[in-house]
Every structure is written in C-alpha cells, then in structure tokens.
Enzyme design. Structure first.
Site, mmCIF file in Angstrom:
data_model
loop_
_atom_site.group_PDB
_atom_site.id
_atom_site.type_symbol
_atom_site.label_atom_id
_atom_site.label_comp_id
_atom_site.label_asym_id
_atom_site.label_seq_id
_atom_site.Cartn_x
_atom_site.Cartn_y
_atom_site.Cartn_z
ATOM 1 N N THR A 4 17.015 63.783 -31.359
ATOM 2 C CA THR A 4 17.440 65.114 -30.904
ATOM 3 C C THR A 4 18.795 65.506 -31.491
ATOM 4 O O THR A 4 19.584 64.628 -31.866
ATOM 5 C CB THR A 4 17.568 65.116 -29.365
ATOM 6 O OG1 THR A 4 17.785 66.444 -28.891
ATOM 7 C CG2 THR A 4 18.723 64.248 -28.879
ATOM 8 N N ARG A 16 29.575 64.749 -27.051
ATOM 9 C CA ARG A 16 28.618 64.580 -25.948
ATOM 10 C C ARG A 16 27.363 63.844 -26.430
ATOM 11 O O ARG A 16 26.814 64.135 -27.492
ATOM 12 C CB ARG A 16 28.252 65.950 -25.389
ATOM 13 C CG ARG A 16 27.279 65.916 -24.208
ATOM 14 C CD ARG A 16 25.859 66.117 -24.656
ATOM 15 N NE ARG A 16 24.927 66.143 -23.523
ATOM 16 C CZ ARG A 16 23.610 66.037 -23.672
ATOM 17 N NH1 ARG A 16 23.071 65.926 -24.849
ATOM 18 N NH2 ARG A 16 22.832 66.061 -22.615
ATOM 19 N N THR A 30 12.388 64.497 -22.016
ATOM 20 C CA THR A 30 13.001 65.630 -22.699
ATOM 21 C C THR A 30 13.646 66.517 -21.652
ATOM 22 O O THR A 30 13.189 66.555 -20.513
ATOM 23 C CB THR A 30 11.956 66.416 -23.506
ATOM 24 O OG1 THR A 30 12.579 67.569 -24.080
ATOM 25 C CG2 THR A 30 10.784 66.888 -22.659
ATOM 26 N N GLY A 31 14.692 67.207 -22.030
ATOM 27 C CA GLY A 31 15.333 68.113 -21.084
ATOM 28 C C GLY A 31 16.767 67.716 -20.810
ATOM 29 O O GLY A 31 17.420 67.121 -21.658
ATOM 30 N N SER A 34 16.324 72.013 -32.481
ATOM 31 C CA SER A 34 16.799 71.059 -31.474
ATOM 32 C C SER A 34 16.680 69.607 -31.921
ATOM 33 O O SER A 34 16.924 68.699 -31.133
ATOM 34 C CB SER A 34 15.993 71.262 -30.191
ATOM 35 O OG SER A 34 14.616 71.314 -30.506
ATOM 36 N N THR A 58 13.834 68.016 -27.158
ATOM 37 C CA THR A 58 13.905 66.782 -27.939
ATOM 38 C C THR A 58 12.496 66.373 -28.319
ATOM 39 O O THR A 58 11.572 66.674 -27.575
ATOM 40 C CB THR A 58 14.491 65.684 -27.022
ATOM 41 O OG1 THR A 58 15.854 65.995 -26.816
ATOM 42 C CG2 THR A 58 14.353 64.297 -27.574
HETATM 43 C C1 SD4 Z 1 19.757 65.645 -24.343
HETATM 44 N N1 SD4 Z 1 17.489 65.305 -23.609
HETATM 45 O O1 SD4 Z 1 20.527 65.517 -25.282
HETATM 46 C C2 SD4 Z 1 18.312 65.816 -24.654
HETATM 47 C C3 SD4 Z 1 18.162 67.261 -24.888
HETATM 48 C C4 SD4 Z 1 16.843 67.780 -25.036
HETATM 49 O O2 SD4 Z 1 14.691 68.177 -24.619
HETATM 50 O O3 SD4 Z 1 16.688 68.610 -25.746
HETATM 51 N N2 SD4 Z 1 15.806 67.460 -24.450
HETATM 52 O O4 SD4 Z 1 20.110 65.726 -23.174
#
Ligand code: SD4
Length: 318
Positions: A196, A206, A229-230, A76, A178
């Site tokens: 990330t 995106r 993160t997320g 990731s 991330t």
């Molecule tokens: C995103 N926040 O590109 C990042 C993705 C991610 O853990 O993996 N966050 O939206």
C-alpha cells in the site's frame, strides 16, 4: 500385551489422522486466491498464471500484488499512489508464507515494488522488517531501480489537498484501498502479501497495518490466512489478521472469524465505525473463505479453481 494394544491404538490414531488429512485434501479447491478491491481481479489473474506455470504460492502472491503496484491508475498502491502531506510517496508492504517465513518494508520511498523488497528482506537478511532510509539502501543494493513514483495525477490531487486542507491530515476514514492477497495452492500451501501507499496525505513517517505481520496479514499452513484493508490503526489495535487466523485454528469458519474481528473493531471505534471503511478477507486450510467489512462497498476478487470474479462483501453497517 499392553505394548501390543498400545501399538495398535497408536497405529489406528495415525491412520485416522492420515485419513482426515486425505479427506481435507480431497475437499480442497484446486486453487483459492482472494484479494481486496476491484484491482484484485487482474492481480488474482497474475497470481493464478504463476500457479499454472508451476510457481510456488509465495511466487504467486508476489506476482499478483505487483500488478497494482505498477499500475499508475491505482492511487493507493505503489506507483501512482497518493503521497503523504509533504508530497512524498511512501510505501509499506509485507509477504508471508505458511511456514512462518516473512519479510516487510515500511516507509519506503522511490521503489515501485515494495513487496519484492519485503521478500528480499525475508530471504537475504537476518531480519524481518526494514524501514525508511535503511530499506531504500537495501533495495538499491539488491538492484531495484530508484524511480519517481509521484505521477502527475497524484501530484495534482496532493496540490489540491494542500490548498483545501491547509496541511491538516485527513481523518483516515476518508481515503484507503490497500491490496491484500491470500492464497492456497492445490497442495494446501498458503501464502499472503499486502502492499500500500497507505492513507493519502498522511503525516510523513506514518506507517499503517499493511506491513505489520499479524495486523495487515497473517498466514499459516494447516490453519489459514487473513488480510485487511482500510483504517490501519484500528487493525493494528486488535492484531486483526492474527486473531482471525487464531479463531480459525480454534474452529471458527473464515466468515465467522472475519465477522468477529470487524465487530471487535466496531466496539473500539463506536459511532465512527459508521463513516469508516475497513474490510477483512480470510481462508482456511479446508478451502473455505470469508469476507466482511464495517461499511458497505467493500469488494474483493475471488479466484476459485482457476476462474476469477469480483464479489461484494457483506458489511456490519448497512
Ligand atoms: C493503511 N490499511 O495504511 C492501510 C490503508 C489502506 O485499504 O488503504 N487500506 O492503514
């Protein structure tokens, strides 16, 4: 007389401020580093090693997040990151110090260390953010090697995804992770970095929250820092990291501030919040820290006074 009283009152004020600053400095841990997920452990250790060598806290967070960027087993971030739905690994990253200096790259391909390109954007250009082709051209001009970042494992996962999902992007709930790192050194200098490959199998082009200053990351000396993160879109919607630091400025503890941010996101997403992951970390200038996520399972690496451990975050939903 009035003037003398004014000077005396002013001097008392300056003394009180100096004493307060000294008390905060005395209570501050020697080092404080927080980063997301279990791959944060080796990343924090690299950041701590940089601090021990006398490097700046900005150097430390950069060195830290470069560890998962170069690790092909982390699917990731950076090299080994899962590609978009067209099979291309596209990376987002940013870096910020506590004096408001920041740099960012989005939608960058072929460069293993986007965080270091983001730092070059900060230091070598009049801009804060470069994207796509322009970011790649700049990275190559700066001497970063052009590499294939798609590992055989990531390619196999993508091919399977294409067969199973008929090119429909997954709801972003499904795949995340991330690295966001925030740190403060013994002098109270604060910095952060976030990097990330974004949501796996996303649409080409995106960009998430991670390279956006104020969303995926924010840092300010004398106040604090936050990272996320997320599901990035939801973090962007509330300017996540900026509002956490702003609440710390207005007196909230880092823990209360991240809880408020996650609750705010939960209000936006409603029932979907129970199936998505989204975590935030924060620290303040006094050396306090906090972590909170919407769903269970969020872990973070904590380095306090030189020793690193993996911690479980509390979550909104059980
Ligand atoms: C995103 N926040 O590109 C990042 C993705 C991610 O853990 O993996 N966050 O939206």
């Amino acid at each position: 007389m009035k003037r003398r009283k004014f000077i005396a009152t002013g001097a008392a004020g300056i003394l009180a401020t100096a004493l307060r600053a000294e008390r905060i400095a005395a209570a501050r841990p020697e080092s404080l580093i927080l980063s997301t997920w279990s791959f944060g452990v080796p990343a924090n250790e690299a950041a701590m090693a940089a601090l021990r060598e006398g490097k700046t806290v900005l150097d430390a967070v950069e060195a830290g997040v470069r560890v998962p960027e170069a690790d092909p087993s982390v699917s990731s971030v950076g090299y080994g990151g899962y590609p978009d739905r067209d099979g291309r690994v596209t990376l987002d990253a940013c870096i910020m110090d506590g004096n408001g200096r920041c740099g960012s790259v989005t939608f960058l391909q072929h460069i293993m260390h986007p965080v270091s390109v983001a730092r070059k954007v900060m230091e070598e250009t009049p801009h804060m953010m470069l994207s796509g082709e322009g970011a790649l051209r700049f990275a190559l001009e700066q001497g970063f090697p052009q590499e294939n970042l798609l590992t055989p494992q990531a390619e196999a996962a993508w091919k399977k995804w294409v067969l199973d999902n008929h090119y429909q992007p997954l709801p972003p709930e499904d795949i995340h992770d991330t690295i966001g790192m925030i740190a403060m050194d013994r002098n109270g200098q604060i910095a952060g970095a976030c990097t990330t490959s974004g949501i796996a199998f996303k649409m080409h082009g995106r960009v998430g929250d991670s390279p956006i200053i104020g969303a995926g990351l924010f840092a300010e000396n004398g106040v604090g820092a936050a990272t996320a993160t997320g599901v990035g879109g939801e973090v962007i919607r509330i300017a996540g990291s900026a509002i956490v630091v702003e609440q710390i400025r207005h007196g909230k503890t880092p823990q209360a501030a991240v809880e408020e941010a996650i609750r705010r996101i939960a209000r936006h997403v409603g029932e979907r919040g129970k199936t998505m992951q989204l975590g935030m970390l924060a620290l303040d200038a006094k050396g306090r820290y906090g972590a909170f996520s919407i769903s269970p399972g969020f872990q973070y690496a904590l380095t306090l006074n030189g020793s690193t451990s993996l911690q479980k975050s509390k979550s909104l939903y059980p």
